[in-house]
Design an enzyme around this catalytic site. Sequence first.
Site, PDB file in Angstrom:
ATOM      1  CG  LEU A   1     -27.426  -4.578 -23.295  1.00 36.86           C
ATOM      2  CD1 LEU A   1     -28.800  -4.827 -22.700  1.00 36.86           C
ATOM      3  CD2 LEU A   1     -27.228  -3.094 -23.546  1.00 36.86           C
TER       4      LEU A   1
ATOM      5  NE  ARG B   1     -18.846 -12.711 -19.113  1.00 39.87           N
ATOM      6  CZ  ARG B   1     -18.409 -13.875 -19.564  1.00 39.87           C
ATOM      7  NH1 ARG B   1     -17.697 -13.932 -20.642  1.00 39.87           N
ATOM      8  NH2 ARG B   1     -18.671 -14.990 -18.917  1.00 39.87           N
TER       9      ARG B   1
ATOM     10  CB  VAL C   1     -27.268  -9.311 -20.850  1.00 35.12           C
ATOM     11  CG1 VAL C   1     -28.655  -8.763 -21.142  1.00 35.12           C
ATOM     12  CG2 VAL C   1     -27.283 -10.151 -19.589  1.00 35.12           C
TER      13      VAL C   1
ATOM     14  CG  ASP D   1     -28.860 -16.090  -7.539  1.00 36.94           C
ATOM     15  OD1 ASP D   1     -28.310 -15.896  -6.436  1.00 36.94           O
ATOM     16  OD2 ASP D   1     -28.302 -15.864  -8.614  1.00 36.94           O
TER      17      ASP D   1
END
Lengths: 487, 176
Positions: A89, A91, A97, A206
């Site tokens: 999908l 990165r 991913v 994060d």
Amino acid sequence: MTSAQRQRVRQIFEAALERGDAERGSWVAAQASGDAVVQEEVLSLLEHHQRAGKFLAEPVVDRMPDLLAEDTTLVAGTTVGPYQIVKELGRGGMGRVYLASDTRLGRQVALKALAPHLTRDPHQRERLRREARAAAALSHPGICAVYSLEEYDDELLIASELIDGETLRAEIASNHRPSSDEIIRTARDIASALAAAHAQGIVHRDLKPENIMRTRDGRLKVLDFGLARTESGPAATGALVTEPGMLIGTPAYMSPEQLNGQPVDARADVFAYGATLYEYISGVHPFAGATPLATIARVLESDARPLGQRCPHVPIVILECVERCLRKSADERFRSAVDIVRALEHAGDGSSTATPGVWWRTHQVVIVLLYLIAATLGWQIKEWIETPTTVSLFIALGVGAAIGGVLRGHLVFTERVNRRELVREHRRSVNVLLTVDILMAAALVADATLLAAWPLTLVLTMALGVGIALAALVLEPATTRAALGDV
Amino acid sequence: MDPDRPARPADELAGQVYQELRRLAAAYMRRERPGQTLQATALVHEAYLRLAGAGTPWRDERHFVGIAARSMRQILVERARARGALKRWGGLDRVSLMESLVAAAGEDAMLPALDEALTRLEAIDPEQARIIELRFFGGLSIEDAAAALDISPATLKRRWSLARAWLFRELTSRLT
């Protein structure tokens, strides 16, 4: 430049390296013996030689061994635990991913392969395992659900809910500025997801627009709990500074204590939440600087430009919340997202603040008009019955009207021009205003008792006095609450 | 030459070096543990031992390291490209670009641009380009690089300074 000239340049440059800085210029000119092209080229190269610092000074592999890590891509059809890879999908900083299908349950999942630099260290790897387990325990509609942790050929992969939608980053970039309703809803959704994690003792570390997604049906999901690097100490900060590509991503959302390499808790998330919300609302990062280092310096040292100055229409509760989240000292922020949720409870309540604002302003203007009528009445009564009492009552009414009028005028002005300060200004003047109103009401009632000969004026004066008192005690708190939130 | 992809080594031997280095590097990365550092020279040396042991007709190790350094350059530039180096490099403004070059920071972002500049330098002065390749990509010491090029270490050092100043100017002037 001819090759003969090039050769001259090389000879002169190499010989010039042996000379002191002071004599170089004239020495090069003498050597070039009138060839301006050669002279200029040598001087330019010498200048760049001196400015080059550590450029190319060490072999790149010695400094960045990560660069040699094979970027393995899992091909379609690969089986990882119960999952089968469908396609890649995308990165990000965390790793690749993939879209995968769960062969047992027949549903699609997102499979995130953590980047090798995150998993190489065994302690780090163990910590990520632990965090993933903790994140898997979180169940909240606003948190991307973690299903399992898989290992494949030395890689650590996290299987999670597949979210069909866009990141908040894309929304910010789209240049659509959200309405008050959208702002309140977004602020609440993110805060409540974070609060669910904070209540379990899990810190995101994060949070940023890239880690928040909105599904196609409008629900917000926070991704990647606890996956961020947590190395502390000056070394970690150094690493941030030396990776310009990384800087624009995460450190801009890091709290000052995080940038300083100090231990972080939920209050670091609170800071990141404030920065994210600020950017979502205004489209501008609160500490954006010309360079990554400048951004870090601003996070550490300067205050963000008040959000209210950029976006005056934003509900005051949100302005105050963002401002408090972005405080430099963690102690001055909300203790956790749980407190943010509480602070936002009364925000807007589904309606925008435009209407209550109008009511509150109208209230202020009407009261000032009533002050003028009261002072005029006091003057008329003094004209009719000139005694020391009526004169003092007139003076009291005149002074009250002047003080009250000025203060209310100031509040209306603040509300229009510098809304962010309104709460504070209101707090400063609220007791004076209440006292002025009650005293004026009392003066009017006292005046009315002297008006037996003028029954109509008596009733009018009495009614005005009672009216001002009621407005001060009953009406004003209501219109103020509607306009300013819970003050 | 296709500007977007570094050329593969022309001859078959170089191709072998390239494959061997890639394989070794991947193996190193998998084995690597904290406290151990990977050095380019160690990698090149190990590749030589393996290929020499396999009966590949190298004249000597000096001949080999030149080709190995070139392969390293290709591998590293490819990796940097795969990691979006071009985008990050393009996103740097002049000030941060200067800062990161001088501090030798975030070097992977600069690699594709350095590779192109090195190709231009090659056309002007192949020896200078070799020096940078051996030292920066191959990780060779001044002495080893000088030996590989058959020049004195002092000459190599001066010529390295010249090549470095030239490349530094190339990389920084591209943005003005």
